[in-house]
Design an enzyme around this catalytic site. Structure first.
Site: not given
Ligand code: BGC
Length: 938
Positions: A366
């Site tokens: 993530d």
């Molecule tokens: C989220 C993810 C997301 C990523 C990219 C993160 O803050 O938890 O679900 O895919 O950001 O935007």
């Protein structure tokens, strides 16, 4: 091997103690050292080592760790300088400690350690036949790559260093492109001319496998046409342990089987379009508070402590379904699992995901969830996103050049790097023809919404309709008709309908706030990275105004939660029907709106929705009118304040319907569509009724906040059932305008019972590579190369940057773990997926209009003697469902297959799925988790 003392010496406390003892501490260790870390120690030394201990600990930012002695020294220093500074410092400390939820007072606590066992080395990809062609091609390509090219593929180029939210560097010489990764999972984030589909929770509420697949396909197609290679969805973590969890709406409902089936269908749809799907967030990201380091005022994210059985039967279950469906990417979550960061947790990534579940694709972090360099690579991470390391957009990656160095100095085995890269390249080959991909036209403004029969708005509308759950329909007040009054009734007078509530109207437009981070107007989605720009949002008011025959129905609308009822009481008195809309919103933790910081603060309607409904229901038609309540919500809401008011005749849970919101609700209200949604969660009478485990941890309970999932398997309906608590509406419940009968349950054993799955199959050999450390030249910055600021490159400046030393490998790194007997293929041991019992039942439409029913199969297990006592089982667990369309009086036979995994439990001693062979497994078939119509046995 790194022992715990050495490890302590690298932890914050350890370094601080050394500092207090007057030992010299390098302000910045050599980069080679700095990027070494122990995946199981969880506290990445590099995060600390990047800073000057004195200056860092002098800052109020970390009062929770500053022992008294340290503070005294600091105080003296500051007193000498200025009293003002001291006061400012005290104020800052106070603010910080409040922000950190009391962390200051807990400085004595040490993060727990050693709760997640080591699992090394990473099982290589390419061991199953379904992926063999892709791995063959990938290996050929990877063998030709330079070190810099390989590193490029594993490392994002940095936050906002490309068109997508995540971008990898290309391998130019061999012709492998940089990949574009984009959110997901509700549509394409930050895109124009793309569809705002209904959210996952609405999809779950449809219980319609075909629709789940079609929505996934539309999503995948839009991604492909916009030039996206990797979609960051679907989402099954959070699973929904806490009904107020901020991001539950991105997933499909509070049950592992519902989540797993919906995810598998979505993945199939996305990947058929040649786009890599990402199942996220692996695993235990159940709440927003403390999910991420520093976001909540604490240096560490929280730990979700999940026992082995619960991990297998609950939180890991939908991920297993996803791997079985061929998902090509998994995103590891921000927080820790059992006190080891998920993206550096070797047991989770190497052991469970890659060995036991046989995952062949790549694990991406993530965004900034990676907390260690070499450690996370050893633990099974394959790609770091967005490339930045411990801080956003500062150009410093934990991989990139540091990964090049780690390979060149021998810290990271070349075989691991090759596997990381091959997994990414194989995923790319697995999802279609790269030649086609190369030829695509990438146009930012291209309209990808589909046209005519193939318009994605049609799918969006169907999901929104079927994802709307009718929970109350007293006296069959619904459906109304185009002429207002129910079709069979004759009324001389025209009908007056009043529509109330801000949630019915346009508000300031659907895109008024970034990432949908405010609750205004009608609620079509939650907020955060899972939200998209709406191309349009049909509000309930606009749709209802056109849906009714204007000659027969007078529609007046009051899109506010404070209609001027005192001043003009007739607006309520004159109505025959009042339709009142209210909502409840939440989202990702980086946004706060109206005091809701990610997770909801309670389960009540927001913006005084409860009061509005009460007022309307009591006064509608001077007390004689009928009120229909429509709720848009991210999850369950408490309905007890108003559900039994005599005026409240019908209640619809419309979840988060996306762009076609108004059309969907209008179709249901006037009877163009018969509601067929079923609740994907339980609606309890209070938050307490969901059990202690269902509560968000809003205040830190330690330096590393701890959430222990001690309720185990008992979330949502399983908790209500176990404790005999009556919900307002149970999981799986939903009414229709018709009725259904169940008959002729037949359970047919397909294979004989046996406790264990067949022995693990051997699989095929993974591709082999040269494991010699490459020449340093392969990663040197090309002469004359101009670097962009904050862009992450794989290059090192000079050969002398490579320092040799002994790498402190984590405990257990030198012990090769035996392969799990529960593994052996993509999705685990193939025998787990064999059908052992078939269940069939006849479902009849016993009413007068066509409709869709969701027939649900729940299991109850017999007594099974465990090591010390009987194995504990929930009263009923969902294992299968089918949605069927039936015209009046039609009967159809519905078939369900129960696999070995469906009929088994995870035995923590045997470390395998075990099927109870003594006694019978009870098979309950019915219309909800509490409405069983027929029972059979296997
Ligand atoms: C989220 C993810 C997301 C990523 C990219 C993160 O803050 O938890 O679900 O895919 O950001 O935007």
């Amino acid at each position: 091997m790194m022992n715990r003392e050495k490890e302590a010496g690298q932890s914050r406390e350890g370094l601080l103690q050394s500092y207090q003892r007057g030992e010299s501490i390098p302000l910045r260790k050599s980069l080679e050292d700095a990027y070494r870390s122990d995946s199981e120690s969880d506290i990445d030394a590099t995060e600390f080592l990047d800073r000057d201990p004195l200056n860092d600990y002098a800052q109020p930012a970390v009062p929770a760790y500053a022992p008294a002695q340290q503070l005294r020294k600091l105080r003296n220093a500051f007193t000498r300088r200025s009293k003002c500074l001291l006061i400012a410092l005290a104020v800052l400390i106070l603010i910080w400690s409040i922000l950190a939820g009391g962390g200051f007072f807990l400085y004595k606590q040490k993060p727990a350690d050693g709760q997640s066992p080591p699992w090394y080395p990473t099982p290589p990809g390419g061991t199953v036949t379904q992926w063999s062609e892709s791995y063959k091609k990938a290996a050929e390509l990877v063998k030709k790559m330079t070190l810099a090219e390989k590193v490029n593929i594993t490392t994002g180029t940095g936050w906002q260093m490309g068109l997508a939210v995540g971008n990898t560097g290309p391998a130019n010489i061999v012709g492998f492109p940089g990949l574009a990764l984009q959110d997901g999972p509700l549509g394409l984030r930050f895109a124009d001319n793309a569809t705002a589909l209904p959210a996952g929770i609405t999809v779950g509420a449809t219980w319609n496998k075909g629709l789940m697949y079609r929505r996934g396909k539309a999503h995948g197609q839009e991604a492909r046409l916009k030039g996206i290679n990797v979609l960051l969805g679907p989402c099954v973590g959070p699973l929904g342990r806490m009904p107020a969890g901020g991001r539950n709406w991105e997933g499909f409902g509070s049950d592992p089987v519902l989540q797993g089936i919906a995810a598998a269908q979505t993945i199939k749809g996305i990947q058929e379009e040649g786009v890599i799907a990402t199942i996220k967030h692996f695993v235990g990201n159940e709440q927003e508070h403390f999910r991420q380091s520093w976001e909540w005022g604490l240096p560490n994210a929280m730990s979700s402590n999940i026992d082995d059985r619960t991990l297998h039967e609950m939180y890991g279950w939908p991920f297993q379904d996803s791997v079985k469906a061929g998902v090509a990417s998994v995103m590891c979550s921000y927080q820790m699992l059992n006190n080891s960061y998920s993206c550096g947790n070797s047991k989770l990534l190497n052991g469970i995901l890659k060995d036991e579940l046989g995952f062949q694709g790549f694990v991406q972090s993530d965004w900034l969830a990676q907390r260690s360099g070499v450690g996370s690579a050893l633990a099974g991470l394959d790609m770091t996103m967005p490339g930045d390391g411990l801080r956003w957009a500062n150009g410093q990656s934990l991989w990139g050049p540091e990964l090049s160095k780690a390979v060149l100095n021998g810290s990271l085995p070349v075989s691991r790097l090759n596997d990381m890269v091959t997994r990414v390249v194989a995923a790319w080959y697995q999802l279609g023809s790269p030649d086609d991909k190369d030829k695509k036209v990438v146009n930012k403004f291209i309209d990808v919404q589909g046209t005519g029969e193939d318009a994605h708005s049609r799918i969006a509308r169907q999901v929104a309709t079927e994802g709307t759950v009718l929970v109350k329909n007293e006296g069959n007040i619904l459906p109304l008709s185009k002429d207002g009054w129910p079709a069979l009734e004759t009324h001389a007078i025209n009908m007056r309908i009043g529509i109330f509530g801000e949630d019915a109207g346009e508000g300031r437009g659907p895109n008024a706030c970034p990432d949908r981070g405010c609750n205004q107007g009608t609620l079509g989605s939650g907020w955060g990275s899972g939200a998209v720009e709406f191309p349009y949002l049909i509000s309930p008011i606009s749709a209802l105004k056109t849906a009714f025959n204007s000659d027969r129905v007078y529609v007046t609308d009051f899109p506010t939660n404070s209609p001027p009822l005192k001043k003009t009481p007739e607006i309520l008195k004159e109505q025959d029907i009042c339709v009142v809309f209210a909502n409840s919103d939440s989202g990702e933790g980086f946004i706060a709106d109206a005091g809701v910081r990610g997770d909801r603060n309670d389960l009540y309607l927001q913006k005084d929705g409860d009061a509005l409904i009460e007022e309307i229901a009591t006064g509608c038609g001077g007390g004689k009118g009928s009120t229909i309540v429509v709720i848009h919500s991210v999850g369950p809401v408490i309905v007890d304040k108003w559900i039994n008011l005599p005026g409240v005749k019908a209640v619809l849970m419309a979840n988060l319907p996306g762009q076609e919101s108004g059309n969907a609700i209008a179709d249901i209200l006037i009877g163009n569509q018969n509601p067929s949604g079923k609740l994907p969660y339980t609606i309890g009478k209070s938050l307490d009724d969901y059990g202690p485990g269902a509560k968000i941890l809003y205040y830190a309970n330690g330096v590393v906040p701890q959430q222990t999932f001690s309720e185990g398997l008992y979330i949502d309906y399983r908790h209500f059932d176990k404790n005999g608590i009556a919900p307002s509406f149970e999981f799986g419940f939903g009414l229709s305008y018709t009725t259904f009968g169940y008959s002729n349950l037949v359970v047919t054993p397909v294979l004989p019972k046996s406790p264990f799955p067949s022995p693990r199959p051997a699989g095929i050999p993974a591709p082999e590579f040269d494991s010699a450390i490459p020449d340093v030249k392969e990663a040197l910055l090309p002469t004359g190369f101009r670097k962009l600021k904050n862009f992450i490159y794989p290059y090192i400046n000079k050969a002398s940057d490579i320092e040799k030393g002994t790498y402190p490998y984590p405990d257990g790194y030198d012990v090769i773990q035996p392969p799990s007997q529960a593994g052996g293929d993509e999705g685990g041991n193939p025998d787990l997926w064999n059908v052992y019992a078939n269940v069939s039942v006849d479902v009849t439409n016993t009413g007068s209009v066509p409709g869709k029913e969701v027939a649900q199969v729940y299991l109850g297990y017999p007594d099974v003697l465990g090591e010390a006592s009987n194995v504990d089982f929930p009263v009923s667990v969902l294992r299968a469902f089918e949605k069927i369309y039936l015209v009046a009086n039609e009967t159809r036979t519905v078939n369900f297959n129960l696999t070995r995994r469906d009929l088994s439990y995870w035995d923590v001693v045997r470390q395998n799925w075990v099927m109870p062979v003594e006694g019978s497994i009870t098979i309950k078939v019915g219309a909800s988790s509490r409405d069983f119509r027929l029972t059979g046995y296997y």
